[in-house]
Structures are given as structure tokens and as C-alpha cells.
Design a protein around this motif. Structure first.
Motif: not given
Length: 294
Positions: A144-159
Motif C-alpha cells: 500500500t505504501l509503495r503506491d502511496f509513495t509513488a503518488r506523493t512522488t508525482l505530487i512533489a513533481m507536479l507541485y
């Protein structure tokens, strides 16, 4: 033979390494050629990632990496905070083997920070949280954390996150030190502070309740243009003052000749068309009207 799991794992790794940006298109045919497999396998892999919230599909655009909204970004960090703090809170004694694995991971993080491979550095910083869940004995939360970490990585790139990699690594070190000492409450507080500092580094607009706040800010009037290069305000003011001083010494008749007449304007070529109102003819230059509109 390449499987759907192999493709989905590679895409997750690429996201965590910041090699796939938010909104990146994932063509089925291109991926099938790249992995030397059928489009059916590629479609299965992308469907799995869509269920996990990493990619999405559109009837017109096809498959592409998600672009999280600001609300989704906040929700992702809230979910990570609940999961990771709860994981530490529910942990008993941390084994020496687990501490050793975590320290090995930290050594790799430090080496990556000193190196030039930005992708590896980004992946290892995010993978620390997955490694932590695995070392604490919960493989389900690790996935679960692997998916959430991938999401927050995209968030960090986007914002456009400004969070420093060295700072993030140091916060990981402090968490592991607290776990090694058996101080779980301190480790939980450090995890909460760590996730909060990562979230605070994002350029997210505060939720003001105004759906037009971003558009309102973007379309606000621009400030007046500054004076041209070499002409500061003081220079303009001094020049005006000097002109007034020089004008005082001139005769009244001369002043009348130099001052422009308020009732006359410079001669301007005009065409032969008449104004429908019967006043003056139209000017030749149509840019006069464009200037009025602008």
C-alpha cells in the motif's frame, strides 16, 4: 517472458525515480514493443495500475500517468500519515535484523545523495517507507505504501517540492535511531513531523473556498511598468525640476511659443472617406481603433 507484474513494477519504479512525469502518456503499442510482449499483457499491467491509482485511461487520450489535484495531494499525505504512524504505534519490539536492514538502506540513501544519479536518490528516499513497513513485518502495508509513495512522488513533481534530499535522509536516520532505542512514541512523532515537512514543502494553494481564486489571481491587473533603463525616478524628477527652472528665465512670449496648443493636434494624413456622422473623415491608420480597444 515479460509478465504484467514486471511491466507494472517497472512503471512504479520509474515514477518513484521521477523518470515518468505526471500526465505522461503510456501507449500500448510502444510499451508492447519496448517489453517485447503482446498488447494484451500491457493492457493487463495498465489496468492493474489504474486500480492502484497510478495511471488512468481516457477514450481520447489513452493511458497516461495521473495528475493529482490539490485535494488529492492533501488526501494522499493524510493517508500516509495515518498508515505510517499507526504502523509504528502497533509495532512491538523491533528486531536487530530489521534495524540492520534499515541501516543498510540508509547507507544507500547517503551514497545516492552524494552521487549524481537523481533518479536513484529519489527512488531510495521514497522506498525507505516501503522498507520500513517490510522490516516491521507488514507486507500488506508495504504494498500500500509503495503506491502511496509513488503518488506523493508525482505530487512533489507536479507541485514543485522544495524539500531537501539531505534533510529527508537525516529525518529517516532519526526515525531509525528512535526505533533502535525502542522509543516508539518518539519514532511516531518523528514520522509525523517528517511527513508534515515533506507536505509543507509543496507549493499548494490554501483552500479559501473560492473556486475562482486561482483564476482571479492570474487575471489581476499588472503593476505599472517601471521607468526605462537608465531613467530612475529621481532622474526623471530632477529633469522635470530643471525644465521648470529654465522656463522661469524665458520671456512670456517665448513660453507661449514653446508650449503646445491645447486645442490643436499635429497634422495627420486623412483619407477621403467621410464619417457617417458628418464630422471629420476617418483616419487612414486602423491601428487607432486597435489602440482604443487595448
Amino acid at each position: 517472458m515479460t509478465t504484467a507484474s514486471d511491466i507494472s513494477n517497472r512503471i512504479i519504479e520509474a515514477v518513484m525515480a521521477q523518470k515518468l512525469e505526471p500526465g505522461a502518456r503510456l501507449g500500448e503499442q510502444q510499451l508492447a514493443m519496448l517489453f517485447d510482449c503482446s498488447r494484451t499483457i500491457v493492457r493487463e499491467a495498465l489496468t492493474r495500475l489504474a486500480v492502484r491509482g497510478i495511471v488512468t485511461v481516457s477514450s481520447r487520450r489513452g493511458w497516461y500517468v495521473i495528475e493529482p489535484s490539490q485535494d488529492e495531494a492533501r488526501e494522499a499525505f493524510e493517508a500516509r500519515r495515518v498508515i505510517e504512524m499507526g504502523l509504528i504505534r502497533c509495532t512491538g519490539d523491533v528486531s536487530k535484523t530489521a534495524i540492520k536492514q534499515l541501516k543498510n538502506h540508509l547507507s544507500r540513501e547517503k551514497a545516492a545523495i552524494k552521487g549524481s544519479d537523481v533518479g536513484l536518490r529519489s527512488f531510495l528516499l521514497g522506498d525507505f517507507h516501503v522498507c520500513l513497513a517490510e522490516c516491521l513485518g507488514n507486507s500488506l502495508l508495504a504494498d500500500t505504501l509503495r503506491d502511496f509513495t509513488a503518488r506523493t512522488t508525482l505530487i512533489a513533481m507536479l507541485y514543485q517540492s522544495s524539500h531537501d534530499a539531505a534533510q529527508s535522509c537525516e529525518e529517516h536516520v532519526q526515525i531509525v535511531q528512535a526505533l533502535e532505542k525502542g522509543d516508539l512514541p518518539k519514532a511516531e512523532k518523528l514520522m509525523q513531523a517528517h511527513i508534515g515537512s515533506v507536505q509543507a514543502a509543496l507549493r499548494l494553494q490554501s483552500s479559501s473556498g473560492d473556486p475562482l481564486s486561482h483564476l482571479r489571481s492570474a487575471l489581476s491587473p499588472l503593476e505599472a511598468q517601471p521607468p526605462k533603463a537608465g531613467a530612475s525616478r529621481s532622474a526623471v524628477a530632477s529633469g522635470r525640476k530643471a525644465g521648470q527652472t529654465a522656463a522661469k528665465g524665458l520671456p512670456r512670449q517665448t513660453l507661449r511659443q514653446t508650449e503646445p496648443s491645447p486645442t490643436r493636434s499635429p497634422a495627420r494624413p486623412r483619407n477621403t472617406r467621410s464619417n457617417p456622422r458628418g464630422s471629420e473623415p476617418f483616419p487612414d491608420d486602423s491601428s487607432t481603433y486597435l489602440g482604443a480597444l487595448l
